[in-house]
Design a protein around this motif. Structure first.
Motif, PDB file in Angstrom:
ATOM      1  N   ASP A 205       0.876  -1.164   0.000  1.00 26.57           N
ATOM      2  CA  ASP A 205       0.000   0.000   0.000  1.00 26.57           C
ATOM      3  C   ASP A 205       0.925   1.229   0.000  1.00 26.57           C
ATOM      4  OD1 ASP A 205      -2.293   1.466   0.372  1.00 26.57           O
ATOM      5  OD2 ASP A 205      -2.724   0.732   2.400  1.00 26.57           O
ATOM      6  N   SER A 206       1.064   1.910  -1.145  1.00 31.19           N
ATOM      7  CA  SER A 206       2.001   3.042  -1.229  1.00 31.19           C
ATOM      8  C   SER A 206       1.274   4.348  -0.967  1.00 31.19           C
ATOM      9  CB  SER A 206       2.665   3.085  -2.604  1.00 31.19           C
ATOM     10  OG  SER A 206       3.486   1.952  -2.769  1.00 31.19           O
ATOM     11  N   TRP A 207       1.779   5.119  -0.038  1.00 29.51           N
ATOM     12  CA  TRP A 207       1.151   6.391   0.332  1.00 29.51           C
ATOM     13  C   TRP A 207       1.937   7.542  -0.281  1.00 29.51           C
ATOM     14  CZ3 TRP A 207       0.443   5.468   6.362  1.00 29.51           C
ATOM     15  CH2 TRP A 207      -0.453   4.406   6.540  1.00 29.51           C
ATOM     16  N   ALA A 208       1.232   8.620  -0.558  1.00 30.27           N
ATOM     17  CA  ALA A 208       1.901   9.819  -1.076  1.00 30.27           C
ATOM     18  C   ALA A 208       2.823  10.403  -0.004  1.00 30.27           C
ATOM     19  CB  ALA A 208       0.862  10.859  -1.483  1.00 30.27           C
ATOM     20  N   ARG A 209       3.781  11.201  -0.427  1.00 33.98           N
ATOM     21  CA  ARG A 209       4.652  11.880   0.533  1.00 33.98           C
ATOM     22  C   ARG A 209       3.809  12.801   1.405  1.00 33.98           C
ATOM     23  NH1 ARG A 209      10.140  13.023   0.612  1.00 33.98           N
ATOM     24  NH2 ARG A 209      10.707  14.943   1.704  1.00 33.98           N
ATOM     25  N   MET A 210       3.978  12.719   2.680  1.00 33.29           N
ATOM     26  CA  MET A 210       3.184  13.550   3.598  1.00 33.29           C
ATOM     27  C   MET A 210       3.969  13.800   4.876  1.00 33.29           C
ATOM     28  SD  MET A 210       0.285  10.762   4.806  1.00 33.29           S
ATOM     29  CE  MET A 210       0.142   9.750   3.355  1.00 33.29           C
ATOM     30  N   ASP A 211       3.453  14.701   5.682  1.00 28.72           N
ATOM     31  CA  ASP A 211       4.060  14.989   6.980  1.00 28.72           C
ATOM     32  C   ASP A 211       4.129  13.718   7.823  1.00 28.72           C
ATOM     33  OD1 ASP A 211       4.256  17.725   6.576  1.00 28.72           O
ATOM     34  OD2 ASP A 211       3.591  18.111   8.655  1.00 28.72           O
ATOM     35  N   LYS A 212       5.191  13.613   8.630  1.00 27.66           N
ATOM     36  CA  LYS A 212       5.311  12.444   9.510  1.00 27.66           C
ATOM     37  C   LYS A 212       4.104  12.325  10.445  1.00 27.66           C
ATOM     38  CE  LYS A 212      10.286  11.908   9.212  1.00 27.66           C
ATOM     39  NZ  LYS A 212      11.614  12.008   9.833  1.00 27.66           N
ATOM     40  N   SER A 213       3.525  13.461  10.832  1.00 26.38           N
ATOM     41  CA  SER A 213       2.352  13.383  11.715  1.00 26.38           C
ATOM     42  C   SER A 213       1.159  12.807  10.953  1.00 26.38           C
ATOM     43  CB  SER A 213       2.020  14.744  12.307  1.00 26.38           C
ATOM     44  OG  SER A 213       1.768  15.655  11.270  1.00 26.38           O
ATOM     45  N   ASP A 214       1.069  13.080   9.649  1.00 26.40           N
ATOM     46  CA  ASP A 214      -0.017  12.501   8.847  1.00 26.40           C
ATOM     47  C   ASP A 214       0.213  11.007   8.592  1.00 26.40           C
ATOM     48  OD1 ASP A 214      -1.359  14.940   8.702  1.00 26.40           O
ATOM     49  OD2 ASP A 214      -0.250  15.566   6.920  1.00 26.40           O
TER      50      ASP A 214
END
Ligand code: CTP
Ligand code: CA
Length: 232
Positions: A205-214
């Motif tokens: 499951d690949s997630w987009a680049r996002m804040d570490k908190s997200d």
């Protein structure tokens, strides 16, 4: 839990999170360490706690304030981290986000290692012999009766991220691996953002680049879905 499943889907669950680097002493004033900031692990502990889990954060030395509303155990070495994790069992959830030193110095000196010998001559350049540290993720994954119901590891890779992380998941016997690219150009180590792939028995499951908190919030929600029966 009292807040109900929407507000606190992890109410009644307990979570153990490791975070930060470890410091492996060479002598009383020197140590081996790494560049982990602890941002991702601390954020995961906050997110799990925010969803209602009774959370224990076991952390190596970081610049971060202790998150509130959870138990925080400070350790320095990998051996201490393992012992602290064992005291936090049983737990429903374990997330190993710490950057544990793979090796420690085989025999720590209890005195400062000196450049100059007692005769005034050079003492020579010390050779550091290393020995492997315990693997906390593998150890938690391979426990018997008190194995956490869901064990999640991270895989910090600089190349071949998904392939290496998939192999790592099998090798460690954990349930999920969160793979991240820590090559220097990715800016992950110490940075505010992360690009991750969550690998479980079903796939990637690949997630987009996002804040570490997200990343943390989304991971905590995925964990809550798992316990709600929404994920296998
Ligand atoms: N980990 C751990 N204890 C160790 C080493 C690693 O708990 N002694 C955990 C990390 O917290 C992470 C996962 O194992 O969740 C993978 O760490 P990583 O350093 O990527 O993997 P290693 O198995 O140490 O392999 P390598 O460093 O050679 O890539
Ligand atoms: Ca490692």
């Amino acid at each position: 839990g009292g807040a109900g499943p929407l507000g606190a889907p992890l109410a009644g669950r307990s979570a153990l999170v490791t975070s930060g680097p470890t410091h492996e002493a060479i002598d009383p004033v020197r140590y081996i360490a790494n560049r982990s900031s602890g941002k991702q692990g601390h954020a995961i502990a906050r997110a799990l706690s925010g969803l209602g889990a009774r959370t224990t954060l076991v952390t190596g030395p970081t610049q971060l304030p202790d998150p509130t509303g959870m138990e925080v155990i400070h350790i320095e070495s990998a051996q201490q981290m393992l012992a602290a994790c064992e005291t936090a069992l049983p737990a429903d959830i374990a997330v190993c986000a710490a950057a544990v030193a793979d090796w420690r110095v085989a025999s720590q000196s209890d005195r400062k290692i000196k450049k100059t010998g007692s005769d005034g001559a050079g003492a020579g350049i010390p050779k550091l012999e290393l020995t492997p540290n315990p693997d906390i993720l593998a150890s938690l994954s391979q426990r018997g009766n008190d194995r956490p119901g869901l064990v999640v590891g991270f895989a910090a890779e600089t190349e071949d991220v998904i392939r290496q992380a998939t192999e790592k998941r099998a090798r460690k016997a954990c349930d999920w691996i969160v793979a991240n690219d820590v090559s220097p150009q990715s800016g992950t180590f110490g940075g505010a953002e992360n690009t991750v792939h969550v690998i479980d028995a079903q796939g990637v499951d690949s997630w987009a680049r996002m804040d570490k908190s997200d990343v943390a919030q989304r991971l905590a929600e995925r964990i809550a879905d798992y316990f709600a029966g929404g994920l296998e």
